[in-house]
Structures are given as C-alpha cells and as structure tokens.
Scaffold this motif. Sequence first.
Motif, mmCIF file in Angstrom:
data_model
loop_
_atom_site.group_PDB
_atom_site.id
_atom_site.type_symbol
_atom_site.label_atom_id
_atom_site.label_comp_id
_atom_site.label_asym_id
_atom_site.label_seq_id
_atom_site.Cartn_x
_atom_site.Cartn_y
_atom_site.Cartn_z
ATOM 1 N N MET A 1 -50.035 30.719 30.641
ATOM 2 C CA MET A 1 -49.000 30.274 31.597
ATOM 3 C C MET A 1 -48.786 31.639 32.323
ATOM 4 N N SER A 2 -48.663 31.112 33.942
ATOM 5 C CA SER A 2 -48.376 32.310 34.670
ATOM 6 C C SER A 2 -47.152 33.031 34.463
ATOM 7 N N ASP A 3 -47.296 34.320 34.726
ATOM 8 C CA ASP A 3 -45.894 34.876 34.872
ATOM 9 C C ASP A 3 -45.282 35.415 36.366
ATOM 10 N N VAL A 4 -45.627 34.679 37.042
ATOM 11 C CA VAL A 4 -45.189 34.897 38.768
ATOM 12 C C VAL A 4 -43.986 34.032 38.752
ATOM 13 N N THR A 5 -42.711 34.457 38.928
ATOM 14 C CA THR A 5 -41.675 34.126 39.378
ATOM 15 C C THR A 5 -41.620 33.326 40.738
ATOM 16 N N HIS A 6 -41.738 32.034 40.752
ATOM 17 C CA HIS A 6 -41.869 31.548 42.097
ATOM 18 C C HIS A 6 -40.407 31.022 42.588
ATOM 19 N N SER A 7 -39.731 31.339 43.817
ATOM 20 C CA SER A 7 -38.677 30.721 44.447
ATOM 21 C C SER A 7 -39.227 29.885 45.611
ATOM 22 N N PRO A 8 -38.597 28.801 45.453
ATOM 23 C CA PRO A 8 -38.696 27.673 46.584
ATOM 24 C C PRO A 8 -37.943 27.812 47.616
ATOM 25 N N ASP A 9 -36.951 28.836 47.615
ATOM 26 C CA ASP A 9 -35.941 28.927 48.483
ATOM 27 C C ASP A 9 -36.492 29.613 49.815
ATOM 28 N N LEU A 10 -35.783 29.512 50.979
ATOM 29 C CA LEU A 10 -36.004 30.232 52.146
ATOM 30 C C LEU A 10 -34.845 31.011 52.724
ATOM 31 N N VAL A 11 -35.067 32.147 52.973
ATOM 32 C CA VAL A 11 -33.811 33.007 53.601
ATOM 33 C C VAL A 11 -33.909 33.128 55.057
ATOM 34 N N ILE A 12 -32.787 32.870 55.862
ATOM 35 C CA ILE A 12 -32.832 32.817 57.213
ATOM 36 C C ILE A 12 -32.016 34.157 57.734
ATOM 37 N N VAL A 13 -32.501 35.067 58.335
ATOM 38 C CA VAL A 13 -31.709 36.097 58.969
ATOM 39 C C VAL A 13 -31.305 36.119 60.408
ATOM 40 N N PRO A 14 -30.247 35.770 60.826
ATOM 41 C CA PRO A 14 -30.069 35.566 62.289
ATOM 42 C C PRO A 14 -29.855 36.922 62.833
ATOM 43 N N SER A 15 -29.759 36.874 64.266
ATOM 44 C CA SER A 15 -29.973 38.054 65.126
ATOM 45 C C SER A 15 -28.825 39.056 64.652
ATOM 46 N N ALA A 16 -27.513 38.629 64.579
ATOM 47 C CA ALA A 16 -26.429 39.718 64.299
ATOM 48 C C ALA A 16 -26.786 40.468 63.168
#
Length: 339
Positions: free
Chosen positions: A1-16
Amino acid sequence: MSDVTHSPDLVIVPSAVVQQVLDTLGKESKEIVERIYIEAAKGNLVNPDSLFLRPDPPRRERVIALPAYVAGEPPVMGIKWISSFPGNLSLGLPRASALIALNDPRTGFPRAVLEGARISAHRTALSAAVGAEALREGDRAVERLAVVGTGYIADTTLRVLANLGWSCQQVAVHDLDAERARSFATEHAGTFPAGEMTVAGTLREALSGADLVLFATTAVDPYVSTPDWFAPGSVVLHMSLRDLTPAALAGASHVVDEVAHALREKTSLALAVDEGTVAREEVRPIGDHLRGEVRPDRSRTAIYAPFGLGSLDIAIGGLVAERAIGLEGVVTVPGFSAS
C-alpha cells in the motif's frame, strides 16, 4: 500500500490574499530570487522554454506559459499562464493578468491556483533589484534614477527598491502618455523620502545623467538608437527587453537571467547577437555575479535584461500558497480532482 497521502481538494488564492502574503515576505523572496539565479548559472534548473501564444501574430496581444520544477524542501512544481493585452489600458484595465497553477510534486495532481499577476510583478521587481545590486556592487544609493514606462511593473519595482533600502536623490519619469507619467510621479512622490520626483518631457531628458535606468514599457520595436544615450558606467535594467536597437547595445556589458532563454523571441539582445553587434560568449548570467565568478566593469554601461524564469514564479508562488493557508479569502474546492 502506498504511503502517499493524496488530497483531491484544490486551494484557490485570490489577488488580495496574494498581496497580503507578499507584503509579509520582506527579504525572504529576494533570497529565493538570488538562489534560483545562482542555480541557473550552474545549469541546475528544471525550467523549460517559455511558450508564447499569439492569437493574432501581427498584433501585440500574447499569452505566455512558463512551467518549472524547483527542487528543495519542499519541492514545488507548476506553471504560470500570463497574458499581456496592451489595449486593456484604454479600457481602464491592467495590461497583464495571470494565474499560477501548482501541482503536487509527489502525485502530479493540481493542488493550488493563485492569482499570478501580483506574484509576477513582485518577482520581476525583485529581479531588477537583485540585478541592480549585483551590478552596482552593493551600492544602493542612486544619484539619478530614470524610469521609462509607468505601468504596474515600474510601480512595483520602485516600491520593492524602497522596501529593500534603496535611496534616490532624483527620479526622472517618462512615458509616452504624459498624464500617466504625471500621475505616477505624484503617486511616488514619497517613495524615496529624500528624492526629488520629476516628469521628463523627452526620453533623452529622462536618461541624461542617470546612473540607474529602468525600462518597463510595452515596446515591441526598438527605439533607443545609440549607446551615448546612457551615462558611462550606468546600470540599465532593461526589463521590457525590446527598447534598445542592436547599435545601442554596442560596447556595454550584457547580463541576463539565463543565456539561452534571453536570446529568444526577438529581444534587443537576441537581435544584437544575431547581427554580430554583441558576441554570445560575452553575455553572462546574473548568477555568475551573485556567486562571485565575475565582477562588473564599473567603467562600462551594464545592461541587464532578464527574460523571465518560470522557476521564480513557481518558487514564490509555492511560498505564498503555503503562507496563505487559513487566511480569510482563500477558497478550498473539495474533491476537485478524482481520488
């Protein structure tokens, strides 16, 4: 089993939020730029050539893709996608807009998207500051600074120089749009507290006697015709890359971020090398100056023309993404990628 923790989430960082984080970095981001330039001089970067998309080739509009992988702890990988549409200025919009997409270096999955124009301007301004400091051998006291072009890059560069402790006794501002030049001069009247801010009616007037010159225009055709436009021993920050004819480059020292990158896309330096006015072997990367491999010849005009390395955007973007976690305004899209 892989020990890589994968997150399917995407973070969006706006201009401000991007700007909020950039304002806290201080000299940390400058040190990133210096480190990457040294690695570039050693040939250690994973920084493919930029890709230019021109929807209508005869026109000035373009979008550029700059991918890179930056090793380190932690490593960071991604791409900057930045557009330049000069016609936006007549619409009251910024010329450039951008995003930076970061991938997880372990899995390749997208992990963050950041507004990229502020990061791009910040790293461009830092590139100018790093080059100026190296070519002036640490001398940050400028007698006369000429600023040619009064857009966002010039604005950011002056603010970065001031924040890094530079002083200017005189600042001469010139723009083809005289009203923009006046507004710029008014806005920056206190940027260098002891400095006198003036608007130059002509380019020759702006350049006269300047020991530091900043070109930050949208020019596509060279218009500075001879090297005698520059004061002997001056440092020219040719950030817009296409303002000088090959003849104007004769006799100067030539410094870039990475030689192969800089000699592309009909830049002034590329044209001069193709024409034989400048020998390719005489063009040196700024990293050689930073690591002490070469010292500037202060008796000659030094022209610094960094083409722009995606590694800088990706490294600083990775740091901004890390520092933005938990800040108000950051958006997380759950399950963006298939898991």
